[in-house]
Design an enzyme around this catalytic site. Structure first.
Site, PDB file in Angstrom:
ATOM      1  NE  ARG A   1      -7.626  -8.246   0.371  1.00 23.81           N
ATOM      2  CZ  ARG A   1      -7.160  -7.513  -0.639  1.00 23.81           C
ATOM      3  NH1 ARG A   1      -6.097  -6.748  -0.466  1.00 23.81           N
ATOM      4  NH2 ARG A   1      -7.760  -7.524  -1.793  1.00 23.81           N
TER       5      ARG A   1
ATOM      6  CE  LYS B   1      -4.382  -1.962   1.302  1.00 29.98           C
ATOM      7  NZ  LYS B   1      -5.396  -2.236   2.314  1.00 29.98           N
TER       8      LYS B   1
HETATM    9  N1  HH2 Z   1      -7.444  -3.846   0.738  1.00 26.08           N
HETATM   10  C1  HH2 Z   1      -7.765  -3.797  -0.566  1.00 26.08           C
HETATM   11  C2  HH2 Z   1      -8.876  -4.500  -1.058  1.00 26.08           C
HETATM   12  N2  HH2 Z   1      -9.622  -5.261  -0.236  1.00 26.08           N
HETATM   13  N3  HH2 Z   1     -10.043  -6.134   1.923  1.00 26.08           N
HETATM   14  C3  HH2 Z   1      -9.741  -6.211   3.221  1.00 26.08           C
HETATM   15  N4  HH2 Z   1     -10.468  -6.968   4.060  1.00 26.08           N
HETATM   16  N5  HH2 Z   1      -8.672  -5.500   3.750  1.00 26.08           N
HETATM   17  C4  HH2 Z   1      -7.888  -4.708   2.976  1.00 26.08           C
HETATM   18  O1  HH2 Z   1      -6.948  -4.087   3.519  1.00 26.08           O
HETATM   19  C5  HH2 Z   1      -8.193  -4.613   1.585  1.00 26.08           C
HETATM   20  C6  HH2 Z   1      -9.306  -5.342   1.083  1.00 26.08           C
HETATM   21  C7  HH2 Z   1      -6.935  -2.974  -1.503  1.00 26.08           C
HETATM   22  O2  HH2 Z   1      -5.870  -3.726  -2.046  1.00 26.08           O
HETATM   23  P1  HH2 Z   1      -5.864  -4.418  -3.486  1.00 26.08           P
HETATM   24  O3  HH2 Z   1      -6.961  -5.443  -3.578  1.00 26.08           O
HETATM   25  O4  HH2 Z   1      -4.521  -4.931  -3.756  1.00 26.08           O
HETATM   26  O5  HH2 Z   1      -6.100  -3.248  -4.515  1.00 26.08           O
HETATM   27  P2  HH2 Z   1      -7.348  -2.781  -5.362  1.00 26.08           P
HETATM   28  O6  HH2 Z   1      -8.428  -2.416  -4.398  1.00 26.08           O
HETATM   29  O7  HH2 Z   1      -6.833  -1.617  -6.152  1.00 26.08           O
HETATM   30  O8  HH2 Z   1      -7.798  -3.916  -6.230  1.00 26.08           O
END
Ligand code: HH2
Length: 291
Positions: A258, A222
């Site tokens: 995660r 992040k």
């Molecule tokens: N962070 C993201 C998405 N979903 N769910 C939970 N429970 N906790 C988190 O910290 C979280 C989440 C964001 O990360 P990422 O999926 O890599 O990116 P994007 O939202 O751009 O797909």
């Protein structure tokens, strides 16, 4: 004198949740796994690396992300969940969505965990679906919504505010019929938070343990990690920060991690857990070792 490792309490086994984004625009892996076959292959690779949960997402939640329609989101995630289910990897399949219609299809395709970053606020009927299908869920804190959440977020006390929010959402979920044992809580690192807010939450994560539910933590790659470490401007350069924050979170009571980079985080957590709680803490797959 050093306290015996064996004498220390062993925490509940921790689990790694591998991130599998089937989107063109996710902040770190957008566009890489749009083809279902590539996504399934990557999911299986994450399982081979030690992920016990695969979190499949069809809509980016990065700051400024444009919303995706329900049918497009379903078209992205359904074949991937079905492919992973058919492959019989043994990992739990999670759907990262805030839409009831998407979750319904995802559960039919094999998902047994609903990861709703809006904590059932976008579509409150999501809670009834989770209750009805008897699946697990993750309830996350977010201030505002993805498009605007990083516009000057403010709290009185970020930890106390997040804790009160999660407590209220936990009560709501239970009142909708979800078994408490099926609920995990997540402070939502990076969701409506400044760098200082994220660090405060990580540093005081143990204060959320009294909510009595497993804590999920998502710091992987992040942006705040890039703001702290000068040599990590891009998401894929943020593995050191990802490892440091996940180890700290383990020490402060988190139990689900995660991450995009499963293998290195798994090794780091295994080492940290062994140091804190004894050599076999947290090992839920292997049960033996020879040296
Ligand atoms: N962070 C993201 C998405 N979903 N769910 C939970 N429970 N906790 C988190 O910290 C979280 C989440 C964001 O990360 P990422 O999926 O890599 O990116 P994007 O939202 O751009 O797909």
């Amino acid at each position: 004198m050093i306290e015996s490792l064996e004498a220390r309490p062993v925490p509940a086994p921790y689990r790694l949740m591998g991130v599998l984004n089937v989107t063109p625009d996710s902040f770190s892996d957008g566009g890489r796994f749009l083809a279902p076959q590539a996504a399934v292959a990557h999911g299986l690779e994450l399982v081979a690396q030690g992920a016990e949960i695969i979190d499949v997402g069809g809509e980016s939640t990065r700051p400024g992300a444009e919303p995706v329609g329900r049918s497009e989101e379903i078209a992205r995630v359904e074949p991937v969940l079905a492919g992973l289910a058919a492959a019989g990897s043994g990992a739990q399949l999670s759907i990262d969505t805030s839409k009831v219609g998407v979750a319904e299809v995802a559960i039919a395709a094999g998902a047994t965990l609903v990861n709703d970053v809006t904590a059932f606020r976008a579509e409150p009927e999501m809670a009834a679906l989770v209750a009805d299908r008897g699946v697990d869920c993750c309830v996350m804190h977010m201030l505002g919504e993805p498009r605007t959440m990083q516009d000057d977020p403010r709290y009185d006390d970020v930890v106390a505010d997040v804790k009160a929010f999660l407590e209220e959402r936990l009560r709501f979920a239970v009142s909708e019929g979800i078994a408490e044992a099926r609920i995990m809580l997540d402070p939502g690192i990076g969701f409506g938070k400044t760098v200082a807010h994220n660090l405060e939450l990580l540093g005081r994560l143990d204060e959320l343990c009294s909510l009595g539910r497993p804590l999920v933590i998502g710091t992987s790659r992040k942006g705040f990690l890039g703001r702290i470490a000068p040599s990590a401007p891009g998401p894929e350069e943020r593995l050191p920060g990802t490892i440091a924050t996940n180890v700290l979170a383990l020490e402060r009571g988190a139990s689900v991690f995660r991450v995009h980079d499963v293998a290195p985080v798994r090794d780091a957590l295994a080492t940290a857990a062994a140091t804190l709680h004894g050599p076999w803490a947290g090992l839920s797959r292997e049960t033996t070792a020879t040296s």
